[in-house]
Enzyme design. Structure first.
Site, PDB file in Angstrom:
ATOM      1  N   ASP A  14       3.240   3.669  -0.393  1.00 62.75           N
ATOM      2  CA  ASP A  14       3.218   2.067   0.431  1.00 62.75           C
ATOM      3  C   ASP A  14       3.979   1.306  -0.635  1.00 62.75           C
ATOM      4  OD1 ASP A  14       2.426   3.333   2.631  1.00 62.75           O
ATOM      5  OD2 ASP A  14       0.262   2.726   1.980  1.00 62.75           O
ATOM      6  N   GLU A  15       4.633   1.654  -1.622  1.00 60.75           N
ATOM      7  CA  GLU A  15       5.168   0.698  -2.615  1.00 60.75           C
ATOM      8  C   GLU A  15       6.402   0.164  -2.336  1.00 60.75           C
ATOM      9  OE1 GLU A  15       4.922   4.342  -3.025  1.00 60.75           O
ATOM     10  OE2 GLU A  15       3.702   4.680  -4.717  1.00 60.75           O
ATOM     11  N   LYS A  17       9.298   2.031  -0.567  1.00 60.58           N
ATOM     12  CA  LYS A  17      10.085   2.928  -0.692  1.00 60.58           C
ATOM     13  C   LYS A  17      11.305   2.605   0.318  1.00 60.58           C
ATOM     14  CE  LYS A  17       7.089   6.202  -0.538  1.00 60.58           C
ATOM     15  NZ  LYS A  17       5.858   5.578  -0.624  1.00 60.58           N
ATOM     16  N   ALA A  40       3.586   9.629   6.255  1.00 60.93           N
ATOM     17  CA  ALA A  40       4.364   8.813   5.818  1.00 60.93           C
ATOM     18  C   ALA A  40       4.723   7.222   6.642  1.00 60.93           C
ATOM     19  CB  ALA A  40       5.691   9.171   5.074  1.00 60.93           C
ATOM     20  N   GLY A  41       4.902   6.505   6.187  1.00 67.69           N
ATOM     21  CA  GLY A  41       5.079   5.150   7.048  1.00 67.69           C
ATOM     22  C   GLY A  41       5.962   4.145   6.358  1.00 67.69           C
ATOM     23  N   HIS A  42       7.363   4.361   6.486  1.00 62.73           N
ATOM     24  CA  HIS A  42       8.415   3.452   5.739  1.00 62.73           C
ATOM     25  C   HIS A  42       9.013   2.327   6.530  1.00 62.73           C
ATOM     26  CE1 HIS A  42       9.064   7.208   2.757  1.00 62.73           C
ATOM     27  NE2 HIS A  42       7.702   6.939   2.976  1.00 62.73           N
ATOM     28  N   THR A 130      -4.695  11.153   6.920  1.00 65.89           N
ATOM     29  CA  THR A 130      -4.125  10.401   8.016  1.00 65.89           C
ATOM     30  C   THR A 130      -4.486  11.213   9.236  1.00 65.89           C
ATOM     31  OG1 THR A 130      -1.869  11.512   7.618  1.00 65.89           O
ATOM     32  CG2 THR A 130      -2.408   9.170   6.717  1.00 65.89           C
ATOM     33  N   GLN A 225       4.926   9.163   0.109  1.00 68.50           N
ATOM     34  CA  GLN A 225       3.641   8.921  -0.661  1.00 68.50           C
ATOM     35  C   GLN A 225       3.954   8.479  -2.172  1.00 68.50           C
ATOM     36  OE1 GLN A 225       3.588  12.493   1.295  1.00 68.50           O
ATOM     37  NE2 GLN A 225       3.269  10.869   2.845  1.00 68.50           N
ATOM     38  N   THR A 240      -2.129  14.041  -1.319  1.00 66.78           N
ATOM     39  CA  THR A 240      -1.784  14.596  -0.459  1.00 66.78           C
ATOM     40  C   THR A 240      -1.436  16.130  -0.628  1.00 66.78           C
ATOM     41  OG1 THR A 240      -0.055  14.445   1.632  1.00 66.78           O
ATOM     42  CG2 THR A 240       0.709  13.828  -0.756  1.00 66.78           C
ATOM     43  N   THR A 302      -1.461   4.387   9.956  1.00 62.17           N
ATOM     44  CA  THR A 302      -2.871   4.403  10.419  1.00 62.17           C
ATOM     45  C   THR A 302      -3.422   3.036  10.869  1.00 62.17           C
ATOM     46  OG1 THR A 302      -3.907   4.534   8.665  1.00 62.17           O
ATOM     47  CG2 THR A 302      -3.227   6.511   9.461  1.00 62.17           C
ATOM     48  N   GLY A 303      -2.633   1.816  10.068  1.00 62.76           N
ATOM     49  CA  GLY A 303      -3.264   0.479  10.282  1.00 62.76           C
ATOM     50  C   GLY A 303      -4.518   0.152   9.615  1.00 62.76           C
ATOM     51  N   ASP A 334       6.906 -11.274  -4.507  1.00 59.05           N
ATOM     52  CA  ASP A 334       6.260 -12.706  -3.882  1.00 59.05           C
ATOM     53  C   ASP A 334       5.045 -12.759  -3.692  1.00 59.05           C
ATOM     54  OD1 ASP A 334       7.830 -10.375  -2.318  1.00 59.05           O
ATOM     55  OD2 ASP A 334       6.896 -11.784  -0.460  1.00 59.05           O
TER      56      ASP A 334
HETATM   57  P1  GDP Z   1       6.698   2.526   1.752  1.00 58.47           P
HETATM   58  O1  GDP Z   1       5.802   3.690   2.518  1.00 58.47           O
HETATM   59  O2  GDP Z   1       6.651   2.818   0.256  1.00 58.47           O
HETATM   60  O3  GDP Z   1       8.022   2.757   2.445  1.00 58.47           O
HETATM   61  O4  GDP Z   1       6.068   1.210   2.017  1.00 58.47           O
HETATM   62  P2  GDP Z   1       5.284   0.520   3.530  1.00 58.47           P
HETATM   63  O5  GDP Z   1       6.620   0.362   4.378  1.00 58.47           O
HETATM   64  O6  GDP Z   1       4.331   1.642   3.760  1.00 58.47           O
HETATM   65  O7  GDP Z   1       4.844  -0.663   2.738  1.00 58.47           O
HETATM   66  C1  GDP Z   1       5.364  -1.629   2.241  1.00 58.47           C
HETATM   67  C2  GDP Z   1       5.200  -3.094   2.971  1.00 58.47           C
HETATM   68  O8  GDP Z   1       5.733  -4.031   2.237  1.00 58.47           O
HETATM   69  C3  GDP Z   1       6.077  -3.002   4.261  1.00 58.47           C
HETATM   70  O9  GDP Z   1       5.480  -3.907   5.153  1.00 58.47           O
HETATM   71  C4  GDP Z   1       7.555  -3.813   3.692  1.00 58.47           C
HETATM   72  O10 GDP Z   1       8.191  -4.355   4.899  1.00 58.47           O
HETATM   73  C5  GDP Z   1       6.762  -4.843   2.700  1.00 58.47           C
HETATM   74  N1  GDP Z   1       7.550  -4.841   1.620  1.00 58.47           N
HETATM   75  C6  GDP Z   1       8.674  -4.383   0.957  1.00 58.47           C
HETATM   76  N2  GDP Z   1       9.101  -4.997  -0.111  1.00 58.47           N
HETATM   77  C7  GDP Z   1       8.581  -6.026  -0.107  1.00 58.47           C
HETATM   78  C8  GDP Z   1       8.632  -7.430  -0.872  1.00 58.47           C
HETATM   79  O11 GDP Z   1       9.327  -7.584  -1.877  1.00 58.47           O
HETATM   80  N3  GDP Z   1       7.999  -8.428  -0.509  1.00 58.47           N
HETATM   81  C9  GDP Z   1       7.214  -8.515   0.459  1.00 58.47           C
HETATM   82  N4  GDP Z   1       6.567  -9.624   0.866  1.00 58.47           N
HETATM   83  N5  GDP Z   1       6.902  -7.350   1.302  1.00 58.47           N
HETATM   84  C10 GDP Z   1       7.479  -5.902   1.171  1.00 58.47           C
HETATM   85  P1  IMO Z   2       3.999   6.480   2.463  1.00 53.85           P
HETATM   86  O1  IMO Z   2       5.046   7.607   2.153  1.00 53.85           O
HETATM   87  C1  IMO Z   2      -0.211   5.866   1.414  1.00 53.85           C
HETATM   88  C2  IMO Z   2      -2.835   9.108   1.721  1.00 53.85           C
HETATM   89  C3  IMO Z   2      -3.903   9.247   2.885  1.00 53.85           C
HETATM   90  C4  IMO Z   2      -5.085   9.874   2.271  1.00 53.85           C
HETATM   91  C5  IMO Z   2      -4.294  10.874   1.249  1.00 53.85           C
HETATM   92  C6  IMO Z   2      -4.203  12.388   1.987  1.00 53.85           C
HETATM   93  O2  IMO Z   2       4.100   5.653   3.208  1.00 53.85           O
HETATM   94  O3  IMO Z   2       3.869   5.789   0.949  1.00 53.85           O
HETATM   95  P2  IMO Z   2      -2.950  13.267   4.099  1.00 53.85           P
HETATM   96  O4  IMO Z   2      -2.787  12.812   5.586  1.00 53.85           O
HETATM   97  O5  IMO Z   2      -1.347  13.139   3.391  1.00 53.85           O
HETATM   98  O6  IMO Z   2      -3.470  14.492   4.107  1.00 53.85           O
HETATM   99  O7  IMO Z   2      -3.838  12.159   3.253  1.00 53.85           O
HETATM  100  O8  IMO Z   2      -3.091  10.432   1.199  1.00 53.85           O
HETATM  101  N1  IMO Z   2      -1.552   9.024   2.231  1.00 53.85           N
HETATM  102  C7  IMO Z   2      -0.881   7.766   1.973  1.00 53.85           C
HETATM  103  N2  IMO Z   2      -1.231   6.681   1.598  1.00 53.85           N
HETATM  104  N3  IMO Z   2       1.044   6.193   1.766  1.00 53.85           N
HETATM  105  C8  IMO Z   2       1.391   7.134   2.454  1.00 53.85           C
HETATM  106  O9  IMO Z   2       2.719   7.495   2.541  1.00 53.85           O
HETATM  107  C9  IMO Z   2       0.578   8.260   2.299  1.00 53.85           C
HETATM  108  N4  IMO Z   2       0.467   9.474   3.214  1.00 53.85           N
HETATM  109  C10 IMO Z   2      -0.801  10.008   2.878  1.00 53.85           C
HETATM  110  O10 IMO Z   2      -4.260   7.789   3.181  1.00 53.85           O
HETATM  111  O11 IMO Z   2      -5.630   8.914   1.267  1.00 53.85           O
HETATM  112 MG    MG Z   3       4.030   3.862   3.880  1.00 53.79          MG
END
Ligand code: GDP
Ligand code: IMO
Ligand code: MG
Length: 430
Positions: A14-15, A17, A40-42, A130, A225, A240, A302-303, A334
């Site tokens: 969740d960085e 990506k 994953a949730g991107h 998840t 991840q 994972t 997953t919320g 930010d």
């Molecule tokens: P991913 O799994 O690495 O693709 O990251 P996620 O989408 O799960 O989580 C990142 C969250 O941060 C999402 O809600 C993005 O819209 C948000 N996001 C990404 N970059 C930035 C940023 O620079 N600033 C802010 N405020 N939100 C960001």
């Molecule tokens: P993205 O790509 C953050 C975590 C789960 C759990 C562990 C194992 O959006 O960054 P799994 O269902 O993979 O067997 O769960 O890994 N996890 C994540 N945490 N971002 C993800 O994906 C994740 N995918 C799995 O919460 O701790």
């Molecule tokens: Mg994510």
């Protein structure tokens, strides 16, 4: 000159990506996912419209790019079809853009059931997965009992494999877990329906990637991840089940390591983690709450509320080393606006000793305390800033401090959710 650039998570996922892959896709020809599944949730935000991608590469929102789901990914066909239909409803064209590896493994309904039962038995040692059947699907892959995408198109082979798997599994579900079993014919007909819907998208994705590079094209490899969730290099067993680090890009797509030009690690300006497991810089007070609220730190899949903490240099040093990072992408800068002081962890205290490198053993890691240094925060808004020089002085100092500590450059800084909220200090594609 072709270029192959890997984007992967440097922390616990969740960085940001998805946002970064989307913003680099304009200069790419191919965007390819190499591991993980719909755990994953991107998130990509374009003009206030939010898209959350789970299996489909985050490059799909640019037209005319080839998006690949590689052999290293595990696919729940029902989830994939739902994602495809959701995108098509919103006007995203997939035909001709999306290709799915024949060798990717399928997530089956029994994978989800077995994961649920195993997690339930773990009590307070739960991984906090998840619940998508990811672990059991990779278990079958490694046990050589997995069912692959190609098997969908050889119905007799598919039925034989299914029958063999259910023989063991139904016995375990019935006699050990005392829960419902599965019927071969039910799953067979369900999956033959998916086969029909997916048949126009199946391909040899390894050939497509290598051909693109042979022809001088640019390929973006999208990780899911993050490094600390990697099966080998993460906080095992709280990880994972796939290789989320740089090596996974090669095995998960069929590309030799000699063809990769750069690996970029994406890190938040702080740290988050979802699910169980050690997290040394986790903040347990109102400051953590503030970061969660400001950063919208709730899982895209997953919320679940994400655990929040300060930036951890021990973690990032590990990520630089394991992935051979050429550069860092710093996101969500930010979100740190408005803090008087910002803490950063430079080492761990363990039984009176100072550790500068990430400890591989869980019992050690679980007892580590963070050693912090404090930095002055900034009160100006950095939201949407696109030039480094326009950042507040203390934010620039924060970035310089990270670069100096890790010995690599921060090539990209993200300053908001939207596609255009970005400072690009280095171009990775010509
Ligand atoms: P991913 O799994 O690495 O693709 O990251 P996620 O989408 O799960 O989580 C990142 C969250 O941060 C999402 O809600 C993005 O819209 C948000 N996001 C990404 N970059 C930035 C940023 O620079 N600033 C802010 N405020 N939100 C960001
Ligand atoms: P993205 O790509 C953050 C975590 C789960 C759990 C562990 C194992 O959006 O960054 P799994 O269902 O993979 O067997 O769960 O890994 N996890 C994540 N945490 N971002 C993800 O994906 C994740 N995918 C799995 O919460 O701790
Ligand atoms: Mg994510």
């Amino acid at each position: 000159m072709s270029r192959a650039v890997v984007i992967l998570g440097a922390q616990w996922g969740d960085e940001g990506k998805g946002k970064i892959v989307d913003s680099l896709t304009d200069k790419a020809d191919v965007v390819a996912r190499f591991q993980g599944g719909h755990n994953a949730g991107h998130t990509v935000v374009i003009n206030d419209e939010k898209f959350v991608l789970h299996l489909i590469p985050s490059g799909i929102l640019h037209s005319g790019k080839l998006c690949l789901i590689g052999n290293g990914v595990v696919i729940n066909p029902e989830a994939l079809i739902e994602e495809m239909e959701g995108l098509e409803k919103r006007g995203v064209k997939l035909n001709g853009s999306l290709r799915i590896s024949k060798s990717a493994h399928l997530i089956m309904p029994y994978h989800i059931a077995i994961e649920r039962e195993k997690e339930a038995l773990k009590g307070n040692r739960k991984i906090g997965t998840t619940g998508r059947g990811i672990g059991p699907a990779y278990m079958d892959k490694m046990a050589r009992t997995g069912i692959r995408v190609a098997d969908l198109y050889y119905p007799d082979v598919f039925r034989d494999k299914l029958q063999a798997n259910l023989k063991d599994l139904n016995y375990i579900l019935d006699n050990l877990y005392r829960t419902e079993t599965f019927d071969v014919e039910d799953i067979y007909s369900e999956y033959m329906g998916y086969a029909e819907k997916l048949k126009g998208y199946i391909d040899d994705t390894d050939i497509l990637v290598n051909r693109t590079l042979d022809e001088g094209g640019n390929v973006l490899f999208e990780g899911a991840q993050g490094t600390l969730l990697d099966i080998d290099h993460g906080t095992y067993p709280y990880v994972t089940s796939s290789s989320a680090t740089a090596g996974g890009a090669c095995t998960g797509l069929g590309v030799g390591p000699t063809r990769i030009d750069a690996v970029l690690g994406v890190a938040k300006a702080y740290t988050t983690r979802v699910g169980g497991g050690p997290f040394t810089t986790e903040i347990h007070d109102a400051v953590g709450e503030k970061i969660r609220e400001r950063g919208g730190e709730f899982g895209a899949t997953t919320g679940r509320p994400r655990r929040c903490g300060w930036l951890d240099m021990v973690v990032l040093r590990h990520a630089v080393r394991i992935n051979g990072l050429a550069g860092l992408v710093l996101t969500k800068l930010d979100i740190l606006d408005g803090f008087d002081t910002i803490k950063v962890c430079f080492g761990y205290r363990y039984k009176g000793k100072t550790l500068e490198e990430f400890p591989g053993e869980l019992p050690v890691l679980e007892e580590c305390e963070p050693i912090y240094r404090e930095f002055k925060g900034w009160h100006e808004s950095t939201l949407g800033i696109t030039e480094f020089g326009k950042l507040p002085e203390n934010a620039r100092a924060y970035i310089k401090m990270i670069e100096e500590t890790l010995g690599i450059n921060i090539d990209i800084i993200s300053t908001g959710q939207k596609r255009e909220d970005i400072i690009k200090l280095k171009e990775h594609f010509k």
